[in-house]
Design a protein around this motif. Structure first.
Motif, PDB file in Angstrom:
ATOM      1  N   ASN A  72       0.814  -1.213   0.000  1.00 47.87           N
ATOM      2  CA  ASN A  72       0.000   0.000   0.000  1.00 47.87           C
ATOM      3  C   ASN A  72       0.850   1.266   0.000  1.00 47.87           C
ATOM      4  O   ASN A  72       0.487   2.265  -0.616  1.00 47.87           O
ATOM      5  CB  ASN A  72      -0.996  -0.018   1.160  1.00 47.87           C
ATOM      6  CG  ASN A  72      -2.071  -1.054   0.930  1.00 47.87           C
ATOM      7  OD1 ASN A  72      -2.813  -0.966  -0.037  1.00 47.87           O
ATOM      8  ND2 ASN A  72      -2.129  -2.055   1.792  1.00 47.87           N
ATOM      9  N   TYR A  75       1.862   1.674  -3.626  1.00 47.99           N
ATOM     10  CA  TYR A  75       0.757   2.202  -4.438  1.00 47.99           C
ATOM     11  C   TYR A  75       0.628   3.710  -4.231  1.00 47.99           C
ATOM     12  O   TYR A  75       0.447   4.466  -5.186  1.00 47.99           O
ATOM     13  CB  TYR A  75      -0.583   1.554  -4.071  1.00 47.99           C
ATOM     14  CG  TYR A  75      -0.639   0.053  -4.166  1.00 47.99           C
ATOM     15  CD1 TYR A  75       0.131  -0.671  -5.084  1.00 47.99           C
ATOM     16  CD2 TYR A  75      -1.491  -0.671  -3.335  1.00 47.99           C
ATOM     17  CE1 TYR A  75       0.052  -2.052  -5.155  1.00 47.99           C
ATOM     18  CE2 TYR A  75      -1.576  -2.050  -3.408  1.00 47.99           C
ATOM     19  CZ  TYR A  75      -0.803  -2.744  -4.311  1.00 47.99           C
ATOM     20  OH  TYR A  75      -0.884  -4.104  -4.377  1.00 47.99           O
ATOM     21  N   TRP A  97      -6.123   4.790  -9.484  1.00 48.16           N
ATOM     22  CA  TRP A  97      -5.822   3.408  -9.082  1.00 48.16           C
ATOM     23  C   TRP A  97      -5.461   2.548 -10.298  1.00 48.16           C
ATOM     24  O   TRP A  97      -4.458   1.840 -10.287  1.00 48.16           O
ATOM     25  CB  TRP A  97      -7.028   2.824  -8.356  1.00 48.16           C
ATOM     26  CG  TRP A  97      -6.929   1.384  -7.978  1.00 48.16           C
ATOM     27  CD1 TRP A  97      -7.722   0.371  -8.422  1.00 48.16           C
ATOM     28  CD2 TRP A  97      -6.009   0.799  -7.054  1.00 48.16           C
ATOM     29  NE1 TRP A  97      -7.342  -0.819  -7.844  1.00 48.16           N
ATOM     30  CE2 TRP A  97      -6.300  -0.587  -6.997  1.00 48.16           C
ATOM     31  CE3 TRP A  97      -4.952   1.287  -6.277  1.00 48.16           C
ATOM     32  CZ2 TRP A  97      -5.578  -1.472  -6.197  1.00 48.16           C
ATOM     33  CZ3 TRP A  97      -4.245   0.397  -5.476  1.00 48.16           C
ATOM     34  CH2 TRP A  97      -4.552  -0.962  -5.447  1.00 48.16           C
ATOM     35  N   VAL A 100      -2.055   3.489 -11.502  1.00 46.74           N
ATOM     36  CA  VAL A 100      -1.018   2.989 -10.594  1.00 46.74           C
ATOM     37  C   VAL A 100      -0.741   1.516 -10.890  1.00 46.74           C
ATOM     38  O   VAL A 100       0.415   1.109 -11.014  1.00 46.74           O
ATOM     39  CB  VAL A 100      -1.425   3.187  -9.109  1.00 46.74           C
ATOM     40  CG1 VAL A 100      -0.566   2.350  -8.176  1.00 46.74           C
ATOM     41  CG2 VAL A 100      -1.332   4.666  -8.729  1.00 46.74           C
TER      42      VAL A 100
END
Length: 128
Positions: A72, A75, A97, A100
């Motif tokens: 995380n 990300y 998202w 990414v």
């Protein structure tokens, strides 16, 4: 409309600036926004926030060791890099998202609100 994790990230940052530990700040603030145990215990947005804190991405927050999450954090940092590279693209949480995942060459993963945290901090001018 800002989601819960976006609001928590911004409020937690304020507490950290006032001297609170990042993880403690997140854990305290989330309980002020919800009583949902699922939301309180959700690790992905929290780990994204702590990952940004850890590497000094958030204005007013000293870098340090705040999370053991590598995914995380990765990300969130990749999202900041994308936003810096393309500051005029108005990403939604979901399109950020998807980008990414593409940048990191990852399979489609279900979205868990990490970008809510990143975009709230970005749009509020809290990313250094």
């Amino acid at each position: 409309l800002m989601g819960i994790y976006a609001k928590v990230a911004l409020a937690a940052r304020e507490r950290i600036i006032n001297g609170m530990n990042p993880e403690l700040a997140w854990n305290e603030v989330i309980r002020e926004f919800t009583t949902s145990i699922h939301s309180i215990n959700k690790g992905c947005p929290k780990s994204a926030f702590l990952g940004l804190c850890e590497d000094g991405y958030i204005k007013g927050v000293n870098s340090g060791h705040y999370t053991n999450s590598t995914k995380n954090k990765r990300y969130a940092i990749k999202a900041v890099e994308l936003l810096r590279r393309n500051p005029y693209i108005l990403y939604s949480n979901y399109t950020l998202w998807i980008n990414v995942l593409k940048e990191l060459d990852l399979e489609t993963k279900s979205y868990s609100q990490q970008m809510d945290v990143v975009l709230a901090l970005w749009k509020s001018g809290c990313i250094r």
